[in-house]
Write a protein that holds these residues in place. Structure first.
Motif, short mmCIF file in Angstrom:
data_model
loop_
_atom_site.label_atom_id
_atom_site.label_comp_id
_atom_site.label_asym_id
_atom_site.label_seq_id
_atom_site.Cartn_x
_atom_site.Cartn_y
_atom_site.Cartn_z
N SER A 89 1.17 -1.00 0.50
CA SER A 89 -0.14 -0.19 0.36
C SER A 89 0.68 1.48 0.03
O SER A 89 2.13 1.68 0.35
N THR A 90 0.03 2.27 -0.55
CA THR A 90 0.66 3.43 0.06
C THR A 90 1.11 4.06 0.92
O THR A 90 1.20 4.97 1.30
N SER A 91 -0.18 3.85 2.16
CA SER A 91 -0.04 4.64 2.59
C SER A 91 -0.01 3.47 4.22
O SER A 91 -0.14 2.01 4.27
N THR A 93 2.74 1.54 5.30
CA THR A 93 4.24 0.73 4.93
C THR A 93 5.07 1.97 5.81
O THR A 93 5.70 2.44 4.72
N ASP A 94 5.97 1.11 6.31
CA ASP A 94 7.07 1.79 7.62
C ASP A 94 7.60 1.35 7.47
O ASP A 94 7.81 1.29 8.79
N ASN A 121 5.80 4.16 2.30
CA ASN A 121 4.57 4.57 2.05
C ASN A 121 4.03 5.07 0.45
O ASN A 121 4.00 5.05 -0.40
N GLY A 122 5.05 3.43 -0.50
CA GLY A 122 5.14 3.21 -1.76
C GLY A 122 6.69 3.90 -2.17
O GLY A 122 6.60 3.79 -3.63
N ASP A 123 7.36 4.73 -1.65
CA ASP A 123 9.00 5.56 -1.64
C ASP A 123 9.61 4.33 -0.81
O ASP A 123 9.84 3.88 0.03
N ASP A 139 14.96 11.73 -0.28
CA ASP A 139 13.93 10.44 -1.22
C ASP A 139 15.04 9.95 -2.99
O ASP A 139 15.54 11.05 -3.47
N SER A 143 11.46 5.59 -8.91
CA SER A 143 9.71 5.34 -8.43
C SER A 143 9.72 3.97 -8.51
O SER A 143 10.00 3.11 -9.16
N ASP A 145 6.74 0.46 -7.54
CA ASP A 145 4.65 0.19 -7.60
C ASP A 145 4.77 -0.38 -6.62
O ASP A 145 5.44 -1.45 -6.35
N ILE A 146 3.38 -0.29 -6.08
CA ILE A 146 3.25 -0.70 -4.53
C ILE A 146 2.25 -2.83 -5.73
O ILE A 146 2.68 -3.37 -6.87
#
Length: 247
Positions: A89-91, A93-94, A121-123, A139, A143, A145-146
């Protein structure tokens, strides 16, 4: 289909001599991984892209928790720490992932990491350390992808306290060097004059029990000749490294 790996013969023989730290295949689904310090409510689950494969699911975890398993890189060595990851997920997740020279992880803290990277968060976030337990995240230019498997290779120069990383998977059909504003080599957060002795994962503050999954698999240490120089040579020669989990 499972991973397709096309490599020069020299790379294959070197990779074969790498040390597998954990691939979770001997663990029981639904239970904590064996041999880990503070499994932090993590469980071994089936790979969502390949039900014959087992992976570490870090979803059910508390924040500000350090976990890990023994893995060694010598004081004067340059070796590659390699692992597969899958962000769901892009939220929420850390995870911070890397190595530390602290043998007893119960006494270690976030500032004791040497080489580190962060999946947030996906990065991908890289870290420029100051060698004394501090520094700053930056950063990555690349890039991702999830719901896609990637292989990260952290080329760790323990003698000089630096790390350069590559990524394979998704849009990266061959190893791509991770950069931030064109910087590709990053200093350790905490310098070490001795061995790095533990692969460690830190669940960051926003990683509560309701957080979304990051899956980890195939943690290994690969000898130096198969790392940075050979990866660059492979790119130049057009040799393909394609590591794909089942889609």
């Amino acid at each position: 289909m499972k991973n397709v790996l096309t490599l020069p013969l020299a790379f294959l023989s070197l990779s074969a001599s790498g040390a597998i730290i954990d691939n979770f295949q001997s663990d029981t689904v639904g239970e904590a991984p064996t041999d880990w310090y503070n499994a932090n409510n993590w469980t071994v689950e089936l790979d969502p892209t390949d039900p014959t494969n087992k992976v570490l699911n870090t979803q059910s975890r508390e924040g500000n928790q350090l976990s890990g398993i023994s893995a060694t890189i010598g004081a004067s060595s340059t070796l590659t720490l390699q692992f597969d990851f899958y962000i769901g997920s892009t939220s929420l997740t850390d995870l911070t992932i890397g190595m530390t020279g602290i043998a007893d992880l119960s006494t270690a803290s976030f500032s004791d990491f040497g080489p580190i990277t962060r999946l947030q968060n996906g990065d991908i976030r890289l870290y420029q350390g100051d060698g004394s337990g501090g520094g700053a995240y930056t950063d990555a230019d690349q890039s991702i992808d999830i719901n896609t498997w990637y292989t990260m290779s952290m080329i760790i120069d323990n003698a000089n306290n630096t790390v350069t990383s590559t990524i394979t998977g998704g849009a990266f059909s061959s190893p791509s060097i991770l950069t931030s504003s064109s910087q590709s080599t990053f200093a350790f957060r905490q310098d070490t004059s001795g061995n790095l002795v533990n692969f460690a994962i830190y669940g960051n503050t926003n990683n509560r029990n309701s957080s979304n999954p990051i899956l980890i698999d195939n943690i290994s240490i690969i000898p130096e000749p198969s790392t940075y120089g050979l990866l660059l040579a492979a790119c130049v020669l057009g040799l393909a490294l394609v590591r794909r989990h089942q889609q």
